[in-house]
Design a protein around this motif. Sequence first.
Motif, short mmCIF file in Angstrom:
data_model
loop_
_atom_site.label_atom_id
_atom_site.label_comp_id
_atom_site.label_asym_id
_atom_site.label_seq_id
_atom_site.Cartn_x
_atom_site.Cartn_y
_atom_site.Cartn_z
N LEU A 184 -10.41 -22.33 -11.04
CA LEU A 184 -10.90 -20.98 -10.72
C LEU A 184 -12.14 -20.63 -11.53
O LEU A 184 -13.02 -19.91 -11.05
N SER A 185 -12.25 -21.15 -12.74
CA SER A 185 -13.39 -20.84 -13.59
C SER A 185 -14.71 -21.35 -13.02
O SER A 185 -15.78 -20.89 -13.41
N GLU A 186 -14.62 -22.30 -12.08
CA GLU A 186 -15.83 -22.83 -11.45
C GLU A 186 -16.42 -21.86 -10.43
O GLU A 186 -17.56 -22.01 -10.00
N LEU A 187 -15.64 -20.84 -10.04
CA LEU A 187 -16.08 -19.88 -9.03
C LEU A 187 -16.84 -18.74 -9.71
O LEU A 187 -16.39 -17.59 -9.78
N THR A 188 -18.01 -19.04 -10.21
CA THR A 188 -18.78 -18.09 -11.02
C THR A 188 -19.33 -16.92 -10.21
O THR A 188 -19.74 -15.91 -10.78
N ALA A 189 -19.37 -17.04 -8.88
CA ALA A 189 -19.89 -15.95 -8.03
C ALA A 189 -18.77 -15.04 -7.52
O ALA A 189 -19.04 -14.08 -6.80
N LEU A 190 -17.52 -15.32 -7.91
CA LEU A 190 -16.38 -14.60 -7.36
C LEU A 190 -16.43 -13.11 -7.70
O LEU A 190 -16.66 -12.73 -8.85
N GLU A 191 -16.23 -12.27 -6.68
CA GLU A 191 -16.22 -10.82 -6.85
C GLU A 191 -14.84 -10.23 -6.60
O GLU A 191 -14.51 -9.17 -7.13
N MET A 192 -14.05 -10.89 -5.76
CA MET A 192 -12.73 -10.38 -5.41
C MET A 192 -11.72 -11.51 -5.45
O MET A 192 -11.88 -12.52 -4.76
N LEU A 193 -10.67 -11.36 -6.27
CA LEU A 193 -9.61 -12.36 -6.39
C LEU A 193 -8.28 -11.68 -6.11
O LEU A 193 -7.90 -10.73 -6.78
N ASP A 194 -7.57 -12.17 -5.11
CA ASP A 194 -6.26 -11.63 -4.72
C ASP A 194 -5.25 -12.76 -4.80
O ASP A 194 -5.26 -13.69 -4.00
N LEU A 195 -4.35 -12.67 -5.76
CA LEU A 195 -3.30 -13.68 -5.95
C LEU A 195 -1.93 -13.08 -5.64
O LEU A 195 -0.91 -13.60 -6.09
N GLY A 196 -1.91 -12.01 -4.88
CA GLY A 196 -0.68 -11.27 -4.64
C GLY A 196 0.17 -11.81 -3.52
O GLY A 196 -0.03 -12.91 -3.00
N LYS A 197 1.10 -10.98 -3.13
CA LYS A 197 2.10 -11.33 -2.12
C LYS A 197 1.43 -11.67 -0.80
O LYS A 197 0.54 -10.96 -0.35
N PRO A 198 1.85 -12.74 -0.14
CA PRO A 198 1.23 -13.11 1.14
C PRO A 198 1.63 -12.15 2.24
O PRO A 198 2.70 -11.56 2.21
N PRO A 199 0.78 -11.97 3.25
CA PRO A 199 1.09 -11.05 4.34
C PRO A 199 2.15 -11.59 5.28
O PRO A 199 2.65 -10.88 6.13
N ILE A 200 2.52 -12.87 5.15
CA ILE A 200 3.40 -13.49 6.14
C ILE A 200 4.84 -13.58 5.68
O ILE A 200 5.69 -14.07 6.38
N ALA A 201 5.15 -13.14 4.46
CA ALA A 201 6.51 -13.28 3.97
C ALA A 201 6.84 -12.14 3.03
O ALA A 201 6.07 -11.78 2.17
N SER A 202 8.04 -11.55 3.18
CA SER A 202 8.44 -10.45 2.31
C SER A 202 9.05 -10.96 1.02
O SER A 202 9.05 -10.28 0.01
N THR A 203 9.62 -12.16 1.04
CA THR A 203 10.17 -12.77 -0.17
C THR A 203 9.89 -14.26 -0.11
O THR A 203 9.44 -14.79 0.90
N TRP A 204 10.17 -14.94 -1.21
CA TRP A 204 9.95 -16.38 -1.20
C TRP A 204 10.92 -17.09 -0.26
O TRP A 204 10.63 -18.16 0.26
N GLU A 205 12.09 -16.48 0.00
CA GLU A 205 12.99 -17.08 0.98
C GLU A 205 12.34 -17.09 2.36
O GLU A 205 12.44 -18.05 3.12
N ASP A 206 11.63 -15.99 2.70
CA ASP A 206 10.91 -15.95 3.96
C ASP A 206 9.85 -17.04 4.00
O ASP A 206 9.61 -17.66 5.02
N ALA A 207 9.20 -17.23 2.85
CA ALA A 207 8.16 -18.26 2.79
C ALA A 207 8.75 -19.63 3.06
O ALA A 207 8.16 -20.46 3.74
N ASP A 208 9.95 -19.87 2.54
CA ASP A 208 10.60 -21.15 2.81
C ASP A 208 10.86 -21.33 4.29
O ASP A 208 10.70 -22.40 4.86
N ASP A 209 11.26 -20.23 4.96
CA ASP A 209 11.53 -20.30 6.39
C ASP A 209 10.27 -20.63 7.18
O ASP A 209 10.34 -21.14 8.29
N GLU A 210 9.10 -20.31 6.62
CA GLU A 210 7.86 -20.58 7.31
C GLU A 210 7.40 -22.02 7.16
O GLU A 210 6.31 -22.38 7.55
N GLY A 211 8.21 -22.84 6.50
CA GLY A 211 7.88 -24.25 6.45
C GLY A 211 7.10 -24.68 5.24
O GLY A 211 6.39 -25.67 5.26
N ASN A 212 7.26 -23.96 4.13
CA ASN A 212 6.50 -24.32 2.94
C ASN A 212 7.23 -25.32 2.05
O ASN A 212 6.78 -25.61 0.95
#
Length: 448
Positions: free
Chosen positions: A326-354
């Motif tokens: 990430l430190s290589e992205l010196t031009a970065l203005e917006m970083l979002d590491l939050g909850k994905p829009p496709i899953a309400s919990t990590w169990e949902d994420a597992d159901d999506e094939g992760n």
Amino acid sequence: MSTPPLLEIPEILLLVAHFLPQCTLLSCTSVSKLWYQTLRPLAWQEVHLGRFASRQPFLKTVLKHKDYIKSLHISSNSFQDSSLSPQTWKTVLQLHNIQSLLIEKVSFEEEYSIYCLWDLCERVERLEWSLVFIASKSDLESRSFSHIRELHLNGDFTGFDEVHVMSQCPNLQSLVWPSGLYWGKPIDRFVQLAAKGTWPALESITKANYRTSDDQQALVLGSMRRVTGWSARVFGPKSFQVLRGHWATIKTLELSMCRSSATTAMLQEILTSCPLLEQLQWGLAHAADLVSDRPWACTRLRTLKMSVMFRHDENESLQPLLFERLSELTALEMLDLGKPPIASTWEDADDEGNNNDDTASTLANGIIPFKQSVDLRVGRGLEKLATMRSMRVLFFQDTTQQMSRNDVAWMLTHWPKLRAVNGKLNLDDDILYDLSMLLARTGVCYYK
């Protein structure tokens, strides 16, 4: 040694004017005759007209400055009773130099107003509308919007076939289409028109919510000679294979809604193959897949939205490597590491094939956090991001953080342009309040 010539007063005014909002510029034109003559062309580049507009200029004043007007914004504050007066339309039709047209919350029901709309569309290079109602297609068939290069269609309640409008734009280059959120003939016809070469100059489709198959996505991509922007809800092997031919030109990729169809291998190839990429939106990504041996090519990224997942006991070993990348992205203005829009919990994420075998833990207060989120603290790798001097927005919503004053102070020191933080800084309410006040005192907008 010669002394450089001093700037003339009009030149100084113009230099300062580029940093002022339009309402301030308009006020400045009344200071003196010199200020009026100097600032008038800049102050009147954009005009906002509407029956309920709070600062609607007098129509006679608009006509007086019509030669300077390049951007026109027509709107009302309410979609109810939002048709414009005939006198307003007569004024608008005399603006012959407009290049950009934004229409929102306006109803086109009378034949005359519909005629005026299409007449304006024939003149502009950029058209955007939102919450627009058009009663009929009257006069549309005979029109050609050959000047339009950029089209933003966010109709929502238009009751109108937006694909028909697109089909009248033969030189379209950029399409922003968040309102295409439905199945059926309009979407099928859009794909068919694209495959037939209706838009030979089209190179960017973003904010697209329309649902299509991987085959249809591949057809649309295959019709584009050059791709600079792409957005999809479905992204499979066929569309990915076509997009591969555009790694050298792609600048925007919005794939956060693609669920399991966007694979780890695709993400790795994108990160290591797209040198001009400026915006990347992804869903879930496993930390181990982000720190592979191949270096990232996308060092021009300005926006990165990605939910990073660690398996048990991986934080200690992988987090320093991830922050290094990430430190290589010196031009970065917006970083979002939050909850994905496709899953309400990590169990949902597992159901999506992760392919994650872990189980999510539930905190005492009932919040289900990420299993192991990126730990945004000094000493855990945050200090490596001192290279991101352009950082403006940091999101980490629904992740588990344990930040202290030291960590927040570090951000404020090393990210001088920081303006917004979104996410729970600490699970302790007293510490959270203290940290939020620290951000507020420095003018950073914070919400959890």
